[in-house]
Motif scaffolding. Structure first.
Motif, PDB file in Angstrom:
ATOM      1  N   ALA A   1      -2.691   8.984   1.450  1.00  0.00           N
ATOM      2  CA  ALA A   1      -2.584   9.274   3.018  1.00  0.00           C
ATOM      3  C   ALA A   1      -2.327   7.881   3.713  1.00  0.00           C
ATOM      4  CB  ALA A   1      -3.592   9.895   3.389  1.00  0.00           C
ATOM      5  N   PRO A   2      -1.633   7.847   4.879  1.00  0.00           N
ATOM      6  CA  PRO A   2      -1.995   6.714   5.760  1.00  0.00           C
ATOM      7  C   PRO A   2      -3.365   6.307   6.033  1.00  0.00           C
ATOM      8  CG  PRO A   2      -0.338   8.314   6.626  1.00  0.00           C
ATOM      9  CD  PRO A   2      -1.250   9.118   5.627  1.00  0.00           C
ATOM     10  N   VAL A   3      -3.593   5.040   6.382  1.00  0.00           N
ATOM     11  CA  VAL A   3      -4.891   4.539   6.928  1.00  0.00           C
ATOM     12  C   VAL A   3      -4.707   3.903   8.174  1.00  0.00           C
ATOM     13  CG1 VAL A   3      -6.700   3.068   6.361  1.00  0.00           C
ATOM     14  CG2 VAL A   3      -5.666   4.226   4.466  1.00  0.00           C
TER      15      VAL A   3
ATOM     16  N   PHE B   1      -1.832   1.704   7.898  1.00  0.00           N
ATOM     17  CA  PHE B   1      -1.479   1.041   6.461  1.00  0.00           C
ATOM     18  C   PHE B   1      -1.209   2.033   5.641  1.00  0.00           C
ATOM     19  CE2 PHE B   1      -4.356  -1.787   9.024  1.00  0.00           C
ATOM     20  CZ  PHE B   1      -3.919  -3.052   8.978  1.00  0.00           C
ATOM     21  N   PHE B   2      -0.215   1.615   4.551  1.00  0.00           N
ATOM     22  CA  PHE B   2      -0.137   2.690   3.737  1.00  0.00           C
ATOM     23  C   PHE B   2       0.677   2.045   2.632  1.00  0.00           C
ATOM     24  CE2 PHE B   2       3.143   3.108   6.839  1.00  0.00           C
ATOM     25  CZ  PHE B   2       4.527   3.041   6.115  1.00  0.00           C
ATOM     26  N   THR B   3       0.721   2.627   1.261  1.00  0.00           N
ATOM     27  CA  THR B   3       1.489   2.064   0.335  1.00  0.00           C
ATOM     28  C   THR B   3       2.273   3.260  -0.237  1.00  0.00           C
ATOM     29  OG1 THR B   3      -0.388   0.629  -0.333  1.00  0.00           O
ATOM     30  CG2 THR B   3       1.454   0.940  -2.082  1.00  0.00           C
TER      31      THR B   3
ATOM     32  N   ALA C   1       3.777  -2.177   0.067  1.00  0.00           N
ATOM     33  CA  ALA C   1       2.661  -1.735   1.251  1.00  0.00           C
ATOM     34  C   ALA C   1       3.223  -2.154   2.465  1.00  0.00           C
ATOM     35  CB  ALA C   1       1.551  -2.775   0.913  1.00  0.00           C
ATOM     36  N   PHE C   2       2.940  -1.352   3.634  1.00  0.00           N
ATOM     37  CA  PHE C   2       3.392  -1.408   5.008  1.00  0.00           C
ATOM     38  C   PHE C   2       2.149  -1.479   6.037  1.00  0.00           C
ATOM     39  CE2 PHE C   2       7.133   0.341   3.221  1.00  0.00           C
ATOM     40  CZ  PHE C   2       8.057   0.036   3.868  1.00  0.00           C
ATOM     41  N   CYS C   3       2.446  -2.211   7.019  1.00  0.00           N
ATOM     42  CA  CYS C   3       1.330  -2.176   8.177  1.00  0.00           C
ATOM     43  C   CYS C   3       2.339  -2.277   9.355  1.00  0.00           C
ATOM     44  CB  CYS C   3       0.669  -3.737   8.165  1.00  0.00           C
ATOM     45  SG  CYS C   3      -0.171  -3.798   9.815  1.00  0.00           S
ATOM     46  N   LEU C   4       2.203  -0.901  10.118  1.00  0.00           N
ATOM     47  CA  LEU C   4       2.767  -0.713  11.225  1.00  0.00           C
ATOM     48  C   LEU C   4       2.054  -0.598  12.700  1.00  0.00           C
ATOM     49  CD1 LEU C   4       4.847   2.676   9.992  1.00  0.00           C
ATOM     50  CD2 LEU C   4       5.397   0.275   9.788  1.00  0.00           C
ATOM     51  N   ASP C   5       2.604  -0.889  13.766  1.00  0.00           N
ATOM     52  CA  ASP C   5       2.037  -0.644  14.819  1.00  0.00           C
ATOM     53  C   ASP C   5       2.034   0.689  15.180  1.00  0.00           C
ATOM     54  OD1 ASP C   5       2.181  -0.102  17.997  1.00  0.00           O
ATOM     55  OD2 ASP C   5       1.613  -2.205  17.866  1.00  0.00           O
ATOM     56  N   ALA C   6       0.762   1.202  15.436  1.00  0.00           N
ATOM     57  CA  ALA C   6       0.361   2.909  15.531  1.00  0.00           C
ATOM     58  C   ALA C   6       1.306   3.241  16.877  1.00  0.00           C
ATOM     59  CB  ALA C   6      -0.993   2.922  15.627  1.00  0.00           C
ATOM     60  N   GLY C   7       1.205   2.474  17.646  1.00  0.00           N
ATOM     61  CA  GLY C   7       1.822   2.974  19.132  1.00  0.00           C
ATOM     62  C   GLY C   7       3.280   2.989  19.184  1.00  0.00           C
ATOM     63  N   THR C   8       4.035   2.056  18.213  1.00  0.00           N
ATOM     64  CA  THR C   8       5.674   1.919  18.552  1.00  0.00           C
ATOM     65  C   THR C   8       6.134   2.049  17.192  1.00  0.00           C
ATOM     66  OG1 THR C   8       5.471  -0.434  18.074  1.00  0.00           O
ATOM     67  CG2 THR C   8       5.243   0.163  20.287  1.00  0.00           C
TER      68      THR C   8
ATOM     69  N   ALA D   1      -4.026   4.077  -2.281  1.00  0.00           N
ATOM     70  CA  ALA D   1      -3.895   3.743  -0.843  1.00  0.00           C
ATOM     71  C   ALA D   1      -4.522   2.465  -0.589  1.00  0.00           C
ATOM     72  CB  ALA D   1      -4.485   4.912  -0.054  1.00  0.00           C
ATOM     73  N   PRO D   2      -4.339   1.746   0.548  1.00  0.00           N
ATOM     74  CA  PRO D   2      -5.152   0.666   0.789  1.00  0.00           C
ATOM     75  C   PRO D   2      -6.405   0.965   1.476  1.00  0.00           C
ATOM     76  CG  PRO D   2      -3.544   0.929   2.551  1.00  0.00           C
ATOM     77  CD  PRO D   2      -3.086   1.972   1.435  1.00  0.00           C
ATOM     78  N   LEU D   3      -7.349   0.031   1.356  1.00  0.00           N
ATOM     79  CA  LEU D   3      -8.635   0.132   1.932  1.00  0.00           C
ATOM     80  C   LEU D   3      -8.771  -0.932   2.723  1.00  0.00           C
ATOM     81  CD1 LEU D   3     -11.675   0.999   1.916  1.00  0.00           C
ATOM     82  CD2 LEU D   3     -12.002  -0.756   0.284  1.00  0.00           C
ATOM     83  N   VAL D   4      -9.243  -0.785   4.203  1.00  0.00           N
ATOM     84  CA  VAL D   4      -9.206  -1.803   5.183  1.00  0.00           C
ATOM     85  C   VAL D   4     -10.724  -2.167   5.308  1.00  0.00           C
ATOM     86  CG1 VAL D   4      -8.777  -2.525   7.365  1.00  0.00           C
ATOM     87  CG2 VAL D   4      -7.128  -0.928   6.205  1.00  0.00           C
ATOM     88  N   VAL D   5     -11.204  -3.324   5.401  1.00  0.00           N
ATOM     89  CA  VAL D   5     -12.346  -3.859   5.556  1.00  0.00           C
ATOM     90  C   VAL D   5     -12.245  -4.858   6.366  1.00  0.00           C
ATOM     91  CG1 VAL D   5     -14.665  -4.646   4.345  1.00  0.00           C
ATOM     92  CG2 VAL D   5     -13.028  -2.892   3.112  1.00  0.00           C
ATOM     93  N   ASP D   6     -12.955  -4.906   7.681  1.00  0.00           N
ATOM     94  CA  ASP D   6     -12.957  -5.949   8.632  1.00  0.00           C
ATOM     95  C   ASP D   6     -11.523  -6.385   8.713  1.00  0.00           C
ATOM     96  OD1 ASP D   6     -15.763  -6.019   8.541  1.00  0.00           O
ATOM     97  OD2 ASP D   6     -15.888  -7.467   7.155  1.00  0.00           O
TER      98      ASP D   6
END
Length: 214
Positions: free
Chosen positions: A144-146, A153-155, A161-168, A182-187
């Motif tokens: 799933a996306p994170v 964030f997703f793979t 691996a991608f990082c997208l702006d959630a708004g655009t 799936a990636p894990l986001v910490v801090d």
């Protein structure tokens, strides 16, 4: 117990209720009272294979393996909206701040326009189903996306691996990896488990860390 004896997806919990699909081959999605286990409501889907659900603002969202996203009222099971997207839908949706995120395969809904087959990440309005944006990606998404701090964030299964702006939907960074989950986001870091070859035949997990900002 669920009819059919199938493995079921991970339940979702919200406000004293559990939400769970009947698994691949099933057409049932059920809400249970978490304290007693009694059935609060159940719905029959047009397609089989209800996924694990996500819940926000008294709405529960899940997709079927073939091939729709469905949003219901959490208390009653009344369908708010649903949409056929494509076959198959293999990853779970994610919800954040009234937006729903889900990967789906292209080239089926718009076959008359000769849309090439591929995958996109969709951001839709949770309450109406309106498509906010779509971004072409390199394949289906693991698990799933994170969502974290207005970033998605997703793979993909090809390891990208991608990082997208959630708004655009803008791509903030992408990286080719050997990630296995799936990636894990910490801090301010993104942690991705990867495989590496050891002594020819044996693979063992390793960890890659990536800064949020890229």
């Amino acid at each position: 117990s669920f009819p059919g004896g199938r493995p079921i997806a991970t339940p979702a919990y919200d406000k004293g209720m559990l939400f769970v699909g009947g698994g691949y081959g099933s057409y049932e999605f059920i809400a249970l009272d978490a304290a007693s286990g009694s059935v609060a409501w159940r719905t029959t889907t047009a397609d089989d294979g209800p996924t694990a659900a996500v819940v926000e603002d008294d709405l529960v969202a899940f997709n079927t393996e073939s091939c729709s996203i469905i949003v219901c009222k959490a208390k009653t099971g009344q369908v708010v909206w649903q949409e056929w997207l494509g076959d198959p839908l293999m990853s779970q949706p994610a919800i954040d701040k009234g937006r729903l995120f889900l990967a789906y395969p292209t080239g089926q809904r718009n076959a008359q326009h000769a849309t090439p087959r591929g995958h996109v990440m969709l951001c839709a309005d949770l309450y109406t189903g309106r498509h906010v944006w779509e971004r072409e990606i390199t394949g289906d998404v693991m698990t799933a996306p994170v969502i974290n701090k207005d970033q998605v964030f997703f793979t993909c299964f090809d390891g990208t691996a991608f990082c997208l702006d959630a708004g655009t939907g803008k791509v903030e960074w992408r990286e080719q990896t050997d990630s296995t989950a799936a990636p894990l986001v910490v801090d301010d870091e993104v942690i991705m488990p990867e495989k590496r070859q050891v002594h020819r035949e044996v693979e063992e997990p390793v960890w890659r860390r990536h800064r949020h900002s890229g």
